[in-house]
Design a protein around this motif. Structure first.
Motif, PDB file in Angstrom:
ATOM      1  N   CYS B  44       0.843  -1.182   0.112  1.00  0.00           N
ATOM      2  CA  CYS B  44       0.094  -0.037   0.099  1.00  0.00           C
ATOM      3  C   CYS B  44       0.789   1.082   0.013  1.00  0.00           C
ATOM      4  O   CYS B  44       1.899   1.250   0.106  1.00  0.00           O
ATOM      5  N   SER B  45       0.233   2.429  -0.277  1.00  0.00           N
ATOM      6  CA  SER B  45       0.782   3.679  -0.421  1.00  0.00           C
ATOM      7  C   SER B  45       1.587   4.196   0.847  1.00  0.00           C
ATOM      8  O   SER B  45       0.790   3.623   1.916  1.00  0.00           O
ATOM      9  N   ASP B  48      -0.943   5.613   3.649  1.00  0.00           N
ATOM     10  CA  ASP B  48      -2.194   4.900   4.031  1.00  0.00           C
ATOM     11  C   ASP B  48      -2.207   4.654   5.631  1.00  0.00           C
ATOM     12  O   ASP B  48      -1.375   4.447   6.450  1.00  0.00           O
ATOM     13  N   SER B 119      -6.711   6.769   2.549  1.00  0.00           N
ATOM     14  CA  SER B 119      -5.585   6.966   1.766  1.00  0.00           C
ATOM     15  C   SER B 119      -4.665   8.307   1.827  1.00  0.00           C
ATOM     16  O   SER B 119      -3.581   8.331   1.294  1.00  0.00           O
TER      17      SER B 119
END
Lengths: 350, 350
Positions: B44-45, B48, B119
């Motif tokens: 994931c970024s 997050d 996010s």
């Protein structure tokens, strides 16, 4: 005109009846001739001044003084049977006031008549610069000029690049706001009621764009055409339906300078404005103002405006009617858009 | 609730259809159970964050996110088939963001669900003071508190002795504005929709006066009774007909703090406001604002408000519904005035 005992004819524009929730008519006024002593009596009060009116200013706000149901202080209202009150350029004929002497030129609130005996001088400004047309002191150098200046600069907080929309744009105030906005580096669009006025705005007064609102079927589309990114500053002179559409086209943090709402003055029921909730989402500031709160800035304004006038950087369009007989029609004409530029009534030569 | 592979049930309040120009109904939403991984995937970024929602805030502005014809940025809107978005108090379960770590308590914009994978963390504030009810971070210590603070102090320019009128006065924001105004030495009157709320305003929240607008035949007379000399500051939460009558009762140089216009959100055609021309004659400033423009003042606000809460000088009334199942009804209740005080939805214990 003056006889040995100083008695003179005094032509006056008299209010015949109050005008309530309808358009005013010429027959609401009558021009009558009374007499006046052209010398202050020994017994008069210390501040009395006698003036000869030279140019009388025809302004939309006068409409609000000939109601009987308004919130104005009684001193500013016009009573039935009395001459209308309003701004004028005048010459002092006699004075008990230490600040004014015979021969002084002044502008301020007098009455719609040839000669006015003024019991208070609070609202009179002395005229020191006479190398400009004297009639300008009813317009660009008087109340409308200060209205444009205070409204645009003090209330509007303009920034370079702002997109400015002006209603009643060729009027006494609007034509100046547009020119001030151009000087401030803004993009300026005005709306007016005839193609002649639109031509004037674009070709004489330096507006970037102008349109005749009477020829637009859909005002919202017209505004979107001239302001695809929205309006930063709306200089509001008319109110009602136009305001409602402008609200939809305002940008974030836009400012609405509420100077007047001429479209509403003569209606039985004023128009409903439906789009006010955008004031919240767009963080709009809508602010009313009255020029008299800003008269302390008049010297500063003169310092700015006189050089602009002399250098030809600011123009001013006047519509001068001749004589008090023309005054009732000139006042009515403001509400039908008959005047082109500042409506003045020339009463006498200096 | 959590199994070995970290999968958990995630109950959500889903928007079933857009709500356009009508009152929202419970059936416009549905509570559905989905699944969620309670651990951020390696892929994931960087920013997050996974949070567990504890208290969800039920606010009128949410109504504007479930239109499909609004001007909101897409990121702030709710799409059909997605959970509603809104403010909440939450606990960080997992984080790739350097500013937040597991176990942190935060408040800010999440979604109406048990767990939210966020996010972007732009709108999350860390909670440092936990010696107050955590739910307060949906109200007095969160967005509504900042709304009251920024609106009253920053937009309203209050002065000692000002006469302050507040609509929706017992709501999340109004109850605080009234107490701030009392602390500032103002005379404060609120209006609300039930006698219970009026009692609360007068007896628990320190308002000088309060009235039930539903029991007043003539709102203009009611305002003249409580404000014989007029209103200096109107804190506007409702819009429409009440605004129209308030305009008639404003004082010179009055300020209208336009925070919201809840009475207009569900109408097919919003009410027309007819009395705007007094904005000119009374030099009124009507200014909209959005709280997010003022979040830089949050630390300053906390410094002011926390001691007041701990000293019992400011009260805060909450209306806490239990569980996400109660959320659709709680949202609808805001528009019928069912809630008494700040409407909160308790989703989970810490």
């Amino acid at each position: 005109m003056e006889n040995e005992n100083h008695e003179a004819r005094n032509k006056q524009v008299i209010l015949k009846n109050y005008v309530i929730k309808r358009f005013p008519k010429e027959s609401d006024m009558e021009v009558k001739t009374n007499k006046i002593e052209l010398k202050l009596p020994e017994s008069c009060s210390n501040n009395d001044i006698l003036v000869k009116n030279l140019y009388i200013s025809c302004d939309p706000y006068i409409r609000n003084l000939i109601n009987d149901d308004n919130n104005m202080p009684a001193a500013h209202r016009t009573l039935v049977g009395s001459p209308l009150t309003g701004y004028a350029v005048a010459k002092v004929l006699d004075s008990k006031h230490t600040n004014y002497k015979k021969g002084d030129l002044v502008w301020g609130i007098t009455r719609w008549e040839e000669y006015s005996l003024l019991s208070s001088s609070n609202s009179l400004f002395k005229i020191h610069h006479v190398d400009v047309p004297l009639s300008y002191y009813t317009g660009i150098l008087g109340m409308p000029g200060m209205t444009a200046y205070a409204g645009f600069y003090e209330v509007g907080s303009p920034k370079k690049g702002d997109r400015v929309f002006i209603s009643a744009a060729s009027g006494a105030v609007g034509q100046l706001v547009g020119q001030f906005a151009k000087l401030a580096g803004c993009y300026v669009v005005g709306t007016a009621s005839t193609n002649q006025k639109v031509h004037l705005l674009k070709n004489e007064l330096g507006f970037d764009q102008a349109f005749n609102y009477k020829e637009e079927k859909d005002l919202d589309l017209a505004l979107k055409r001239y302001f695809p990114e929205g309006i930063d500053i709306y200089f509001e002179n008319v109110g009602g339906k136009l305001l409602d559409v402008v609200l939809l086209n305002m940008r974030l943090h836009g400012r609405i300078i509420a100077c007047g709402m001429i479209s509403q003055y003569n209606l039985e029921q004023s128009d409903g404005v439906h789009n006010l909730s955008v004031i919240v989402s767009k963080r709009i500031r809508m602010q009313g103002f009255v020029v008299s709160d800003f008269y302390h800035l008049y010297p500063k304004y003169l310092e700015m405006i006189l050089p602009f006038i002399k250098a030809g950087k600011i123009s001013y369009v006047e519509d001068i009617a001749q004589g008090l007989e023309a005054a009732p029609g000139a006042l009515i004409g403001l509400f039908t858009g008959r005047n082109v530029g500042k409506q003045v009534i020339a009463v006498a030569r200096e």
